[in-house]
Design an enzyme around this catalytic site. Structure first.
Site, PDB file in Angstrom:
ATOM      1  N   HIS A 117     -43.994  -2.405  15.614  1.00  0.00           N
ATOM      2  CA  HIS A 117     -44.683  -1.108  15.540  1.00  0.00           C
ATOM      3  C   HIS A 117     -44.465  -0.354  16.846  1.00  0.00           C
ATOM      4  O   HIS A 117     -44.600  -0.917  17.920  1.00  0.00           O
ATOM      5  CB  HIS A 117     -46.182  -1.321  15.304  1.00  0.00           C
ATOM      6  CG  HIS A 117     -46.954  -0.035  15.337  1.00  0.00           C
ATOM      7  ND1 HIS A 117     -46.996   0.834  14.271  1.00  0.00           N
ATOM      8  CD2 HIS A 117     -47.695   0.535  16.324  1.00  0.00           C
ATOM      9  CE1 HIS A 117     -47.736   1.880  14.577  1.00  0.00           C
ATOM     10  NE2 HIS A 117     -48.179   1.725  15.825  1.00  0.00           N
ATOM     11  N   LYS A 143      -2.266   4.875   2.933  1.00  0.00           N
ATOM     12  CA  LYS A 143      -2.698   4.361   4.229  1.00  0.00           C
ATOM     13  C   LYS A 143      -3.668   3.208   4.027  1.00  0.00           C
ATOM     14  O   LYS A 143      -4.506   3.236   3.125  1.00  0.00           O
ATOM     15  CB  LYS A 143      -3.390   5.464   5.050  1.00  0.00           C
ATOM     16  CG  LYS A 143      -2.487   6.620   5.435  1.00  0.00           C
ATOM     17  CD  LYS A 143      -3.293   7.657   6.222  1.00  0.00           C
ATOM     18  CE  LYS A 143      -2.421   8.836   6.625  1.00  0.00           C
ATOM     19  NZ  LYS A 143      -3.211   9.859   7.362  1.00  0.00           N
ATOM     20  N   ASP A 203     -12.816  -0.984  -7.623  1.00  0.00           N
ATOM     21  CA  ASP A 203     -13.035   0.095  -8.581  1.00  0.00           C
ATOM     22  C   ASP A 203     -12.189  -0.039  -9.837  1.00  0.00           C
ATOM     23  O   ASP A 203     -12.569   0.458 -10.895  1.00  0.00           O
ATOM     24  CB  ASP A 203     -12.733   1.452  -7.930  1.00  0.00           C
ATOM     25  CG  ASP A 203     -13.824   1.898  -6.978  1.00  0.00           C
ATOM     26  OD1 ASP A 203     -14.723   1.094  -6.690  1.00  0.00           O
ATOM     27  OD2 ASP A 203     -13.764   3.048  -6.508  1.00  0.00           O
ATOM     28  N   GLU A 246       0.850  -1.190   0.000  1.00  0.00           N
ATOM     29  CA  GLU A 246       0.000   0.000   0.000  1.00  0.00           C
ATOM     30  C   GLU A 246       0.889   1.245   0.000  1.00  0.00           C
ATOM     31  O   GLU A 246       1.764   1.394   0.859  1.00  0.00           O
ATOM     32  CB  GLU A 246      -0.914   0.005   1.220  1.00  0.00           C
ATOM     33  CG  GLU A 246      -1.669   1.307   1.465  1.00  0.00           C
ATOM     34  CD  GLU A 246      -2.496   1.757   0.270  1.00  0.00           C
ATOM     35  OE1 GLU A 246      -2.350   2.939  -0.115  1.00  0.00           O
ATOM     36  OE2 GLU A 246      -3.277   0.944  -0.267  1.00  0.00           O
ATOM     37  N   SER A 288     -17.921  16.462  -9.560  1.00  0.00           N
ATOM     38  CA  SER A 288     -18.298  15.101  -9.148  1.00  0.00           C
ATOM     39  C   SER A 288     -18.913  14.388 -10.342  1.00  0.00           C
ATOM     40  O   SER A 288     -20.122  14.210 -10.432  1.00  0.00           O
ATOM     41  CB  SER A 288     -19.276  15.146  -7.968  1.00  0.00           C
ATOM     42  OG  SER A 288     -20.440  15.882  -8.301  1.00  0.00           O
ATOM     43  N   ILE A 340     -22.470  11.262  -5.418  1.00  0.00           N
ATOM     44  CA  ILE A 340     -21.540  12.132  -4.692  1.00  0.00           C
ATOM     45  C   ILE A 340     -22.002  13.582  -4.740  1.00  0.00           C
ATOM     46  O   ILE A 340     -21.994  14.289  -3.727  1.00  0.00           O
ATOM     47  CB  ILE A 340     -20.117  11.989  -5.259  1.00  0.00           C
ATOM     48  CG1 ILE A 340     -19.598  10.570  -5.015  1.00  0.00           C
ATOM     49  CG2 ILE A 340     -19.172  13.014  -4.636  1.00  0.00           C
ATOM     50  CD1 ILE A 340     -18.268  10.277  -5.664  1.00  0.00           C
ATOM     51  N   GLY A 361     -24.705  15.536 -10.858  1.00  0.00           N
ATOM     52  CA  GLY A 361     -25.808  15.270  -9.933  1.00  0.00           C
ATOM     53  C   GLY A 361     -26.001  13.804  -9.627  1.00  0.00           C
ATOM     54  O   GLY A 361     -27.115  13.362  -9.378  1.00  0.00           O
TER      55      GLY A 361
END
Length: 473
Positions: free
Chosen positions: A452, A37, A319, A34, A277, A191, A188
């Site tokens: 409930h 971190k 990702d 890595e 974004s 994020i 929109g």
């Protein structure tokens, strides 16, 4: 001397460290490489810090509205540096937890930049790692199997390069030491909507622009429409079908102006800052995949159904392979990859069975197909819907906006999709996801006795409404 191990993992984010723990549980020797971190984007620049800020924004909004609960206050003061301090404390606590898990499971962590190398004196096959450690020394890792989990970073726009001040991505925005008076949010999606909600609650004037014809383009249109209505009601200016002309912007010192186009018309928008974004880009540069037969497509690493690349002993997760770029997906993929390389049984969850969550105010959450997707796939559908304003616990909480929507196949009664918008719905969506995974029918979910008063009653009522038998409607 090279370090030999059963599994090496390039990237210690949510996918990487979860894969490492699972491999260690199966008796494998594991090395994580890595460069930053442990915890990656989710822990340090994404899920956790942004949700910590969103929680502070929610508390601030509730305090300002406390009179409606019968509690009069003399005024609330937002001290943003302390908001940031709380965020950092949470991140550090969780980071220490990840470090503890590495020690507990006897996982070796190399802090440095790793590159995949081809056949060499260390290994006759590609997949070894050359690691430049923080102190400048080199280390070589020779694994039987390699998992690439290098994650992603925010996508930027041509001509709008983040400068850490007036032009930001979510990475830079998380580090703000003071709030701007106004901001333009380009994008929109999830994020963008979360930041619009948060900053609006922090009394920032927000303009949210989206190129598609509605915000949250990946979500059900009813959810998107309700989210827009509620954001506008709170003071966010929401603009759709808007393209940013990124070669026409002006830094005016105390403000920033960009030109946007809607149809044939163009205009100039100004704010103190701009937040971009518009999606994320895989981190696959400078990691050495060109030294292997690994293939890429549209900027992402290609994998098969077992998450193997074109080199069978090299896997890729999270990702960097595209798909649903969510932390819980990366973790699930990490476990799947380890199970496969260890010869264990593998359970692959289809993408449309994986819940999605938006942590704005109100929250939104979904699993399965949208109404539009279901129709495009050729299903004849039935829909059940139920409002939060008919749920007692929602009224008690003081948040009665929103609804639950259930989409089913008219022929088989299978649940095709569940979409929620309202208070705490990110905590409710798992029931719907489990129902879909277990192939339950709406009637079966409706027979479950929900406590409930509870917010979870909305799931049962919406399921019963598919056949017109909701009790409270």
């Amino acid at each position: 001397m090279a370090i030999e191990c059963d599994v090496a993992i390039l990237g210690g984010g949510t996918g990487g460290y979860v894969a490492a723990i699972r491999a260690a549980q199966l008796g494998k020797s594991v090395v994580i490489v890595e460069k930053d971190k442990l915890g990656g984007t989710c822990l340090h620049r994404g899920c956790i810090p942004s949700k910590a800020l969103l929680r502070s924004a929610e508390v601030y909004a509730d305090i300002k509205d406390s009179a409606s609960y019968g509690i009069e206050t003399s005024g609330a003061t937002l001290v943003f540096p302390k908001v940031q301090e709380r965020k950092e404390a949470i991140v550090q606590q969780l980071h220490q937890g990840v470090q503890y898990l590495m020690r507990k499971n006897k996982i070796s962590v190399l802090q440095g930049k790793g590159r995949v190398i081809g056949p060499s004196i260390f290994s006759p096959k590609s997949g070894a790692l050359a690691v430049e450690l923080e102190n400048g020394e080199m280390e070589n890792v020779v694994p039987a199997n390699l998992i690439i989990a290098t994650g992603s970073r925010p996508r930027t726009l041509p001509g709008l390069k983040p400068d850490g001040d007036k032009i930001m991505t979510s990475d830079e925005a998380l580090l703000m030491d003071e709030l701007p008076d106004s901001i333009i949010i380009v994008g929109g999606g999830v994020i963008g909507v979360e930041w619009a909600s948060m900053l609006c609650d922090f009394n920032v004037k927000v303009t949210l622009i989206e190129a598609a014809d509605h915000i949250l383009p990946q979500e059900d249109q009813d959810i998107a429409a309700e989210m827009k209505r509620l954001l506008v009601k709170r003071g966010v200016e929401v603009r759709t079908n808007v393209q940013v002309l990124t070669d026409t912007y002006t830094d005016r010192g105390d403000s920033f102006s960009i030109e946007v186009q809607t149809g044939d018309d163009s205009e100039t928008l100004s704010a103190s800052k701009i937040l971009i974004s518009v999606g994320r880009v895989a981190n696959i540069e400078n990691i050495g995949i060109e030294n292997t037969d690994i293939k890429t497509l549209n900027g992402f690493i290609e994998v098969n159904g077992q998450l193997q690349t074109a080199v069978p002993h090299i896997y890729a997760i999270g990702d960097c392979i595209g798909g649903l770029q969510l932390a819980h997906v990366a973790s699930h993929e990490g476990i799947r990859a380890v199970q496969h390389l260890a010869g264990e049984g593998v359970h692959a969850t289809p993408d449309h069975f994986i819940p999605r969550a938006i942590y704005s105010r109100p929250e939104a959450a979904s699993v399965g197909y949208t109404e539009k997707q279901a129709r495009e796939l050729g299903y004849t559908i039935k829909i059940g819907k139920f409002p939060f304003q008919a749920i007692g616990k929602a009224l008690v909480h003081g948040h009665q906006d929103g609804f639950a929507k259930v989409i089913t196949d008219e022929k088989t009664n299978d649940i095709l999709g569940v979409h929620l918008i309202g208070t705490h719905v990110t905590d409710l969506i798992s029931e719907a996801a489990l129902a879909q995974l277990l192939d339950a029918t709406p009637w079966e979910v409706g027979q479950l006795v929900h406590p409930h008063p509870s917010l979870s009653e909305i799931i049962g009522e919406a399921m019963l409404d598919v056949d017109g038998s909701a009790i409270g409607k």
